[in-house]
Structure formats: C-alpha cells, structure tokens
Design a protein around this motif. Structure first.
Motif, PDB file in Angstrom:
ATOM      1  N   GLY A   1       0.585  -6.412 -13.082  1.00 38.11           N
ATOM      2  CA  GLY A   1       0.020  -5.582 -14.182  1.00 38.11           C
ATOM      3  C   GLY A   1      -0.330  -4.120 -13.250  1.00 38.11           C
ATOM      4  O   GLY A   1      -1.235  -3.365 -13.741  1.00 38.11           O
ATOM      5  N   LEU A   2       0.114  -3.900 -12.124  1.00 33.57           N
ATOM      6  CA  LEU A   2      -0.045  -2.798 -11.172  1.00 33.57           C
ATOM      7  C   LEU A   2       0.967  -1.625 -11.353  1.00 33.57           C
ATOM      8  O   LEU A   2       0.384  -0.692 -11.513  1.00 33.57           O
ATOM      9  CB  LEU A   2      -0.367  -2.807  -9.966  1.00 33.57           C
ATOM     10  N   LEU A   3       2.026  -1.763 -11.906  1.00 33.61           N
ATOM     11  CA  LEU A   3       3.210  -0.942 -12.291  1.00 33.61           C
ATOM     12  C   LEU A   3       3.656  -1.170 -13.538  1.00 33.61           C
ATOM     13  O   LEU A   3       3.532  -2.265 -14.187  1.00 33.61           O
ATOM     14  CB  LEU A   3       4.231  -1.316 -11.217  1.00 33.61           C
ATOM     15  N   ASP A   4       4.262   0.057 -14.059  1.00 31.81           N
ATOM     16  CA  ASP A   4       5.029  -0.175 -15.421  1.00 31.81           C
ATOM     17  C   ASP A   4       6.113   0.579 -15.076  1.00 31.81           C
ATOM     18  O   ASP A   4       6.434   1.289 -14.127  1.00 31.81           O
ATOM     19  CB  ASP A   4       4.323   0.545 -16.356  1.00 31.81           C
ATOM     20  N   TYR A   5       7.300   0.426 -16.050  1.00 31.35           N
ATOM     21  CA  TYR A   5       8.391   1.347 -15.901  1.00 31.35           C
ATOM     22  C   TYR A   5       8.920   1.877 -17.075  1.00 31.35           C
ATOM     23  O   TYR A   5       8.611   1.189 -18.142  1.00 31.35           O
ATOM     24  CB  TYR A   5       9.394   0.411 -15.096  1.00 31.35           C
ATOM     25  N   THR A   6       9.709   2.710 -17.027  1.00 31.58           N
ATOM     26  CA  THR A   6      10.846   3.287 -18.061  1.00 31.58           C
ATOM     27  C   THR A   6      11.848   3.525 -17.747  1.00 31.58           C
ATOM     28  O   THR A   6      12.215   3.801 -16.709  1.00 31.58           O
ATOM     29  CB  THR A   6      10.039   4.596 -18.574  1.00 31.58           C
TER      30      THR A   6
ATOM     31  N   ALA B   1      -4.938  -0.205 -13.948  1.00 31.00           N
ATOM     32  CA  ALA B   1      -5.087  -1.093 -12.835  1.00 31.00           C
ATOM     33  C   ALA B   1      -4.581  -1.031 -11.559  1.00 31.00           C
ATOM     34  O   ALA B   1      -5.308  -1.244 -10.554  1.00 31.00           O
ATOM     35  CB  ALA B   1      -4.861  -2.656 -13.575  1.00 31.00           C
ATOM     36  N   GLY B   2      -3.308  -0.362 -11.577  1.00 36.18           N
ATOM     37  CA  GLY B   2      -2.591  -0.089 -10.405  1.00 36.18           C
ATOM     38  C   GLY B   2      -3.226   0.925  -9.635  1.00 36.18           C
ATOM     39  O   GLY B   2      -3.496   1.204  -8.414  1.00 36.18           O
ATOM     40  N   THR B   3      -3.953   1.950 -10.502  1.00 36.79           N
ATOM     41  CA  THR B   3      -4.569   3.368  -9.810  1.00 36.79           C
ATOM     42  C   THR B   3      -5.943   2.687  -9.196  1.00 36.79           C
ATOM     43  O   THR B   3      -6.304   3.203  -7.869  1.00 36.79           O
ATOM     44  CB  THR B   3      -4.804   4.475 -11.073  1.00 36.79           C
ATOM     45  N   ASP B   4      -6.577   1.691  -9.840  1.00 38.87           N
ATOM     46  CA  ASP B   4      -7.837   1.368  -9.384  1.00 38.87           C
ATOM     47  C   ASP B   4      -7.634   0.280  -7.928  1.00 38.87           C
ATOM     48  O   ASP B   4      -8.341   0.505  -7.235  1.00 38.87           O
ATOM     49  CB  ASP B   4      -8.411   0.201 -10.448  1.00 38.87           C
ATOM     50  N   PHE B   5      -6.565  -0.330  -8.216  1.00 42.05           N
ATOM     51  CA  PHE B   5      -6.026  -1.238  -6.915  1.00 42.05           C
ATOM     52  C   PHE B   5      -6.006  -0.215  -5.704  1.00 42.05           C
ATOM     53  O   PHE B   5      -6.205  -0.623  -4.682  1.00 42.05           O
ATOM     54  CB  PHE B   5      -5.056  -2.097  -7.258  1.00 42.05           C
ATOM     55  N   LEU B   6      -5.138   0.692  -6.207  1.00 35.49           N
ATOM     56  CA  LEU B   6      -4.708   1.679  -4.732  1.00 35.49           C
ATOM     57  C   LEU B   6      -6.078   2.297  -4.439  1.00 35.49           C
ATOM     58  O   LEU B   6      -6.143   2.483  -3.095  1.00 35.49           O
ATOM     59  CB  LEU B   6      -3.892   2.656  -5.509  1.00 35.49           C
TER      60      LEU B   6
ATOM     61  N   LEU C   1      -9.683   2.651   0.381  1.00 35.69           N
ATOM     62  CA  LEU C   1     -11.071   2.401   0.985  1.00 35.69           C
ATOM     63  C   LEU C   1     -10.859   1.470   2.074  1.00 35.69           C
ATOM     64  O   LEU C   1     -11.561   1.586   3.087  1.00 35.69           O
ATOM     65  CB  LEU C   1     -11.994   1.828  -0.067  1.00 35.69           C
ATOM     66  N   THR C   2     -10.196   0.612   2.055  1.00 34.00           N
ATOM     67  CA  THR C   2      -9.995  -0.589   3.049  1.00 34.00           C
ATOM     68  C   THR C   2      -9.173  -0.079   4.033  1.00 34.00           C
ATOM     69  O   THR C   2      -9.438  -0.300   5.251  1.00 34.00           O
ATOM     70  CB  THR C   2      -9.065  -1.840   2.221  1.00 34.00           C
ATOM     71  N   TRP C   3      -8.087   0.983   4.008  1.00 36.59           N
ATOM     72  CA  TRP C   3      -7.476   1.558   4.911  1.00 36.59           C
ATOM     73  C   TRP C   3      -8.255   2.232   5.837  1.00 36.59           C
ATOM     74  O   TRP C   3      -8.416   2.316   7.016  1.00 36.59           O
ATOM     75  CB  TRP C   3      -6.293   2.348   4.142  1.00 36.59           C
ATOM     76  N   GLU C   4      -9.264   3.211   5.090  1.00 38.56           N
ATOM     77  CA  GLU C   4     -10.315   3.960   5.879  1.00 38.56           C
ATOM     78  C   GLU C   4     -11.054   2.966   6.842  1.00 38.56           C
ATOM     79  O   GLU C   4     -11.346   3.255   7.914  1.00 38.56           O
ATOM     80  CB  GLU C   4     -11.141   4.738   5.106  1.00 38.56           C
TER      81      GLU C   4
ATOM     82  N   PHE D   1       0.764  -1.109  -0.084  1.00 36.64           N
ATOM     83  CA  PHE D   1      -0.242  -0.225   0.108  1.00 36.64           C
ATOM     84  C   PHE D   1       0.756   1.116   0.132  1.00 36.64           C
ATOM     85  O   PHE D   1       0.723   2.208  -0.516  1.00 36.64           O
ATOM     86  CB  PHE D   1      -0.581   0.012   1.293  1.00 36.64           C
ATOM     87  N   CYS D   2       2.082   1.213   0.727  1.00 38.52           N
ATOM     88  CA  CYS D   2       2.919   2.572   0.807  1.00 38.52           C
ATOM     89  C   CYS D   2       3.384   2.515  -0.308  1.00 38.52           C
ATOM     90  O   CYS D   2       3.753   3.822  -0.934  1.00 38.52           O
ATOM     91  CB  CYS D   2       3.813   2.257   1.885  1.00 38.52           C
ATOM     92  N   ILE D   3       3.979   1.627  -0.898  1.00 37.37           N
ATOM     93  CA  ILE D   3       4.752   1.725  -2.412  1.00 37.37           C
ATOM     94  C   ILE D   3       3.856   2.293  -3.314  1.00 37.37           C
ATOM     95  O   ILE D   3       4.047   3.048  -3.997  1.00 37.37           O
ATOM     96  CB  ILE D   3       5.232   0.265  -2.703  1.00 37.37           C
ATOM     97  N   LEU D   4       2.512   1.794  -3.542  1.00 37.87           N
ATOM     98  CA  LEU D   4       1.824   2.176  -4.486  1.00 37.87           C
ATOM     99  C   LEU D   4       1.443   3.758  -4.122  1.00 37.87           C
ATOM    100  O   LEU D   4       1.289   4.497  -4.894  1.00 37.87           O
ATOM    101  CB  LEU D   4       0.433   1.515  -4.488  1.00 37.87           C
ATOM    102  N   GLU D   5       1.275   4.194  -2.817  1.00 33.70           N
ATOM    103  CA  GLU D   5       1.011   5.560  -2.533  1.00 33.70           C
ATOM    104  C   GLU D   5       2.213   6.351  -2.874  1.00 33.70           C
ATOM    105  O   GLU D   5       1.927   7.524  -3.570  1.00 33.70           O
ATOM    106  CB  GLU D   5       0.774   5.537  -0.986  1.00 33.70           C
ATOM    107  N   ILE D   6       3.374   5.893  -2.967  1.00 32.70           N
ATOM    108  CA  ILE D   6       4.633   6.566  -3.502  1.00 32.70           C
ATOM    109  C   ILE D   6       4.436   6.767  -4.897  1.00 32.70           C
ATOM    110  O   ILE D   6       4.829   7.821  -5.420  1.00 32.70           O
ATOM    111  CB  ILE D   6       5.722   6.028  -2.880  1.00 32.70           C
ATOM    112  N   ILE D   7       4.159   5.812  -5.383  1.00 39.77           N
ATOM    113  CA  ILE D   7       4.359   5.758  -6.921  1.00 39.77           C
ATOM    114  C   ILE D   7       3.395   6.483  -7.616  1.00 39.77           C
ATOM    115  O   ILE D   7       3.480   7.231  -8.739  1.00 39.77           O
ATOM    116  CB  ILE D   7       4.273   4.416  -7.632  1.00 39.77           C
ATOM    117  N   ALA D   8       2.085   6.557  -6.805  1.00 38.66           N
ATOM    118  CA  ALA D   8       0.717   7.483  -7.421  1.00 38.66           C
ATOM    119  C   ALA D   8       1.076   8.931  -7.675  1.00 38.66           C
ATOM    120  O   ALA D   8       0.555   9.648  -8.167  1.00 38.66           O
ATOM    121  CB  ALA D   8      -0.376   7.224  -6.548  1.00 38.66           C
TER     122      ALA D   8
END
Length: 121
Positions: free
Chosen positions: A60-65, A83-88, A93-96, A17-24
């Motif tokens: 399929g939640l991340l991509d890179y260049t 898909a990563g944005t939707d997952f995050l 919502l779950t965190w809340e 969750f924290c990793i996805l928040e940073i990348i977002a």
C-alpha cells in the motif's frame, strides 16, 4: 570473507528507501528509476527492481497508472500513496539517526592509539 558481499548487502538494505525517494519527486516510469539507481551504483540488475516495486505496491505504499507511450505500449508510472509518504518520512528520520550514529562511531578517537584507517566519508 569478501568485501563485495558486505557492500552488496549494505546497498540492498537501503534500496527500498532509495526507490521511495525517487518516486517521491513525482510519478516515474520503472525504466527511469532503474537508470537512476544504476547510475548511482545502487542496483545493477533489472530483476531486482520489479519484485521490490510489487512488494511496495502490495504493502500500500505505491500506486501506479498506465499512460500511453508515443514509442510503444502503455507505460506504468508509479507514485507514492499517503501511506508511502508517511513511510518514507519515517525512513528519512531513521536514516538521519543511522547517519549520526555512524558519525559518532567513526569520529571517536582510538583508545589504543593504533593506526586508524583514512576517513573515506
């Protein structure tokens, strides 16, 4: 039983969750992620981050260049996929919900009248 073991497990449980928040927030280099996670005391070893990034990429939640670097070899910068944005969003919502549940449990008065632990949150 050592409290440190439970603390580590709690952090591991929310690390993705924290990793996805940073990348977002925008494309990010893994070393910058590692630095932020270390400063936040969420991760302490580099070897934990890269397998998680690979797993999130394979899901399929991340991509890179790859981008050229002025101070060495090219660097891999991560971004969220749609898909990563939707997952995050679902994780937020779950965190809340979890946060609200914990608040309810922690603020319920003691039924026995026994001494309560000090409020740390």
């Amino acid at each position: 039983m050592k409290v440190e073991n439970t603390q580590v497990q709690m952090r591991k449980g929310i690390l993705e969750f924290c990793i996805l928040e940073i990348i977002a927030r925008g494309e990010v280099y893994a070393s910058d992620m590692l630095e932020e996670l270390t400063q936040a005391r969420m991760i302490v070893v580099e070897g934990t981050l890269y397998p998680l990034l690979t797993r999130l990429k394979n899901a399929g939640l991340l991509d890179y260049t790859w981008k050229e670097s002025t101070s060495g070899p090219p660097r891999k910068y991560y971004t969220l996929t749609e898909a990563g944005t939707d997952f995050l969003h679902q994780l937020r919502l779950t965190w809340e919900e979890v946060e609200a549940s914990i608040r309810i449990i922690r603020t319920k008065p003691s039924a026995t009248g026994s001494a309560e632990l000090p409020d740390l949150l």
